[in-house]
Each structure stands twice: as C-alpha cells, then as structure tokens.
Design an enzyme around this catalytic site. Structure first.
Site, mmCIF file in Angstrom:
data_model
loop_
_atom_site.group_PDB
_atom_site.id
_atom_site.type_symbol
_atom_site.label_atom_id
_atom_site.label_comp_id
_atom_site.label_asym_id
_atom_site.label_seq_id
_atom_site.Cartn_x
_atom_site.Cartn_y
_atom_site.Cartn_z
ATOM 1 N N ASP A 1 3.592 -2.496 -0.923
ATOM 2 C CA ASP A 1 3.816 -3.250 0.326
ATOM 3 C C ASP A 1 4.746 -4.380 -0.080
ATOM 4 O O ASP A 1 4.310 -5.442 -0.530
ATOM 5 C CB ASP A 1 2.495 -3.759 0.896
ATOM 6 C CG ASP A 1 2.677 -4.402 2.276
ATOM 7 O OD1 ASP A 1 3.821 -4.753 2.635
ATOM 8 O OD2 ASP A 1 1.667 -4.559 2.993
ATOM 9 N N HIS B 1 4.132 -12.612 9.447
ATOM 10 C CA HIS B 1 3.267 -12.464 10.624
ATOM 11 C C HIS B 1 3.824 -13.468 11.638
ATOM 12 O O HIS B 1 3.360 -14.593 11.741
ATOM 13 C CB HIS B 1 1.805 -12.752 10.281
ATOM 14 C CG HIS B 1 1.248 -11.747 9.299
ATOM 15 N ND1 HIS B 1 0.119 -11.952 8.570
ATOM 16 C CD2 HIS B 1 1.683 -10.508 8.949
ATOM 17 C CE1 HIS B 1 -0.117 -10.888 7.798
ATOM 18 N NE2 HIS B 1 0.827 -10.010 8.017
ATOM 19 N N TYR C 1 -7.672 4.544 3.738
ATOM 20 C CA TYR C 1 -8.113 4.064 2.424
ATOM 21 C C TYR C 1 -9.443 4.737 2.079
ATOM 22 O O TYR C 1 -10.403 4.597 2.833
ATOM 23 C CB TYR C 1 -8.260 2.528 2.443
ATOM 24 C CG TYR C 1 -7.012 1.884 3.015
ATOM 25 C CD1 TYR C 1 -5.908 1.630 2.210
ATOM 26 C CD2 TYR C 1 -6.905 1.618 4.394
ATOM 27 C CE1 TYR C 1 -4.737 1.102 2.751
ATOM 28 C CE2 TYR C 1 -5.740 1.099 4.940
ATOM 29 C CZ TYR C 1 -4.663 0.835 4.114
ATOM 30 O OH TYR C 1 -3.510 0.325 4.650
#
Ligand code: GLY
Ligand code: MN
Ligand code: MN
Length: 432
Positions: free
Chosen positions: A263, A366, A389
C-alpha cells in the site's frame, strides 16, 4: 521543493471558489504548519498545512494567508505574511520566498513580512465583523498535538474577543472535495510517479528480498522523479503481515510462496496518490492466491463501475458489501446462514473485509470531503480499495486505485499499474 512550479491559476481559482462562499463583511485566516521538533535542535522536514496550500500554493513555514474580499483597501483583499528573507537565511537554509516569487507561486500581489502582522491585522479587524478560522475538524482526526493554527486562533480570539468567529471547514470540505481539472493533472503526475515505483518493484521482487529493500526501491524511484517521497507511511507486508491493516514495520524477508501487499503511493507537489497492489514473491500466484485475488479484483472492478455522478457514498458502501458477501460465500469463507443471521451494523463480510471501500483523496490522503449523503460530483476523487484478509492462511489481499468522477462516469488515475494476474506474472517472468 523538488517539484516543478505549479500554475498559480490553480490557487487563484481555489481562492475565488472559497471567497464566493464567505459571508459579507468577513475575512478568513490560514496558517502554515509548524516545523515540528524532533529533539535537540532537529526538526522534521516541513510539511505544509493543506488549507493554506490549497488556497495559495505557498509551501513555506510561518506563512499566513488573509482573505478579505470586502476590504476597503483593494490591496487588503488577499494578503500573504511571510518570514522576511535575507542573505543570512539564504546561506543557512536556502532562499525563502520574496514578494515577487510569492506572487509567482500564488497570484497574490500583497505580500507583507511577519513583523507587519500586528499592525495590519489590527487595521483589517477594525473593518470586519466576522472571521473565518481553520478548525481542523477532519472526521478521523485524533491527535492531541496543538498546531500552529490552533495556537494562533487562540491569540486572535484573545486579542479580538468581540468579533464573530466562523468555521471555514464546511465550505472547504465541500470545495476541496471537488478537484479542478488543473488539480487532477497534478494528481495524475503523482499517479505516474507511483506507477514508475511499482514498475521498478516488479523487476526487483524475488525470494530473500526484504520488505525494507522494497521500500528503498520505491523511495529511489519517487525522489528521482521530483516527489518528496511517500504520500503516507508505506505498508509493505509479505505473507501474514498483509493481514495487519496498518503494518508499517516493513522488516521481514519475502519468502517464496508468499504474496506481498504494497500500500504505497507517492506525493507530488503535496498531492497524494494512494495505491495497493499484491504481487507473488516468486512471480507466480498459487491456485488459492489466484482464487482469492481474482475475487477481490472482481469486487474492485464492480465497485469502480459504481463510481459516477449521483452515486451516494453510504449506498455505494452497502452495494460493495453485497458484492463482497457473494464472493466470500463463493470462496467458502462465510455461509448464507452467516449472512441470514448477520448484525446489519457489522455484516458477516466484515470478518474478512473490515475497512471501508473508498475515501476522498487529494492534498490529504484521507482528504476532506462530504460524508453527509451528498451525491458524487464530477471532479471528486476517491480511492477504491476492497480487500480480503485471511490470517489463518497467512493471506491478505487488497487492490486499490484512484478514481476521478467525470461527467460520463470516471477515469482511473492509476490504471497503468498492473493488477491482472496474467499481466503481473508475465511482467515478473519477462524481467532480465
Ligand atoms: N493508505 C491508506 C489508505 O489506503 O487509506
Ligand atoms: Mn492505501
Ligand atoms: Mn486508501
């Protein structure tokens, strides 16, 4: 700064958009971030506060922007207050903006030094009724550090207690959510730099390489392309570490047979890119990895297809949850009985996909935006990042792209970064 100068028209346009929301007889104040201390005489590298950057392009500490559209003196309608630059500062820290450079960057003609602040603010406060302040009210903000903005808001309120103070946040949240085409161009540069980083990684990843070596490869590629570096702390998690959503240690060796979750996104000129990809350490997905990966990819593609003008984030998140529920049943991870018995506040799919699918993206990763049920509009930029996950299998998969809402639907800023299984395997097989 490493980045090439942005067009000042970006900031001229942003100020005009904000000024149009201000009530009559008001001014607005925006501060730079502090230089944060690290101990002794050290500081962290400077990172500009996002509102003052969005409105001015000024990327320098100790700066103040004042907007006063109704100012009796035209030169007070837009003002910057900057640290005075001089030859001594230039030798030790590099040159700071002088008045003409500040104009080049921001399009603002009136530039004062900070020592003029007390005199000018006293004058303009005597001519206005309302004062807009930055109140740092991001939905997820949870940090006790008192910022320069908060300190100087207090001083202003103590010095001028009888003015009416307003929040710039409601207008800025709505405005910053919608990017101008010039801002989207800058975000595309951040995405292209990120893509170059992933390209490098596809050539570099092999058994025995450590997660931090992979991090170093990204750093190298980002910096050589004029990025300051990562837009957020990178997550590089191989095998079971991919199931830890905020894994940032990046300190394991990558083993053959594991997938690595990256990520990782670059910033460019303070705009963020936010991408996740998963690559097999040995260049080939195992049948189970491929099965779960393709389930996530189907959800991601179907979710991206839902991003268009008029869509509503809350409804979209429910739709993506339904898509994910079907996939998890298909994978045998949950059953229809689990779904029938689920708590609507925490549906069954959350056991394997426990985070949201999308957030606003812009100067902040964000980013500021509207979470109030407003429909999506052209110019908004969202991530799309479903994941599955499975800690018991040491397998975590997320796929994340950055999507701009357009009149016709959307464009994907990060589509150049490989995400099809065959494409990833072919690229890893074909490297020299
Ligand atoms: N990289 C942070 C996020 O995906 O939201
Ligand atoms: Mn991300
Ligand atoms: Mn994200």
């Amino acid at each position: 700064m490493k980045y090439l100068p942005l067009k000042s028209s970006i900031f001229v346009q942003n100020r005009a958009r904000f000024a149009a929301t201000m009530s009559a007889n008001s001014l607005a104040v925006f501060h730079s971030n502090d230089l944060y201390p690290t101990g002794a005489d050290g500081t962290l590298p400077f990172k500009q506060a996002s509102d003052i950057f969005w409105l001015s392009g000024v990327d320098q500490e100790e700066s103040i922007l004042v907007l006063f559209p109704d100012a009796p003196k035209p030169e007070h309608r837009e003002m910057l207050f900057l640290t005075e630059t001089n030859a001594h500062i230039a030798v030790w820290e590099g040159a700071k903006l002088d008045a003409s450079q500040a104009f080049e960057v921001s399009g603002i003609k009136t530039v004062y030094w900070l020592q003029d602040w007390d005199r000018i603010i006293k004058e303009v406060m005597s001519q206005t009724e309302h004062v807009y302040l930055v109140t740092e009210e991001h939905l997820r903000r949870n940090n006790p550090v008192e910022t320069r903005t908060m300190r100087l808001n207090k001083v202003l309120k103590e010095t001028f207690p009888h003015h009416s103070y307003k929040r710039s946040a409601p207008a800025l949240n709505a405005l910053r959510a919608v990017k101008t085409s010039e801002e989207v161009e800058v975000m595309q540069i951040a995405a292209d730099i990120t893509a170059a980083g992933y390209d490098r990684i596809l050539k570099f990843l092999k058994p025995g390489v450590t997660e931090f070596e992979l991090e170093a490869e990204f750093t190298h590629e980002f910096l050589r392309r004029r990025s300051r570096g990562f837009a957020y702390t990178p997550i590089i998690g191989s095998g079971p570490s991919a199931c830890v959503l905020h894994y940032i240690e990046n300190n394991r060796a990558c083993l053959s047979g594991d997938l690595v979750l990256f990520d990782v996104g670059a910033e460019y000129a303070n705009y963020a890119c936010d991408v996740t990809r998963c690559f097999p350490v040995n260049g080939t997905f195992s049948p189970r990895q491929r099965q779960v990966y393709e389930a996530v990819l189907r959800v991601e593609k179907a979710a991206i297809a839902l991003l268009r003008p008029g869509a509503v984030l809350a409804e979209y998140h429910v739709q993506v949850g339904e898509l994910m529920t079907k996939e998890l049943i298909g994978l045998g991870l949950i059953t229809q009985a689990d779904v029938d018995a689920q708590d609507p506040a925490w549906p069954a799919y959350k056991k394997y996909f426990m985070h949201g699918t999308s957030h606003y993206l812009g100067i902040d990763v964000h980013d500021y935006g509207l979470w109030d049920g407003s429909p999506m509009e052209e110019g908004m930029v969202f991530t799309c990042e479903p994941g599955i996950y499975i800690p018991e299998e040491g397998l975590g998969i997320r796929i994340e792209d950055d999507i701009v809402i357009t009149k016709e639907g959307h464009i994907n800023l990060t589509k150049a970064i490989p995400k099809e299984v065959d494409e990833i395997e072919a690229m890893m097989a074909g490297r020299s």
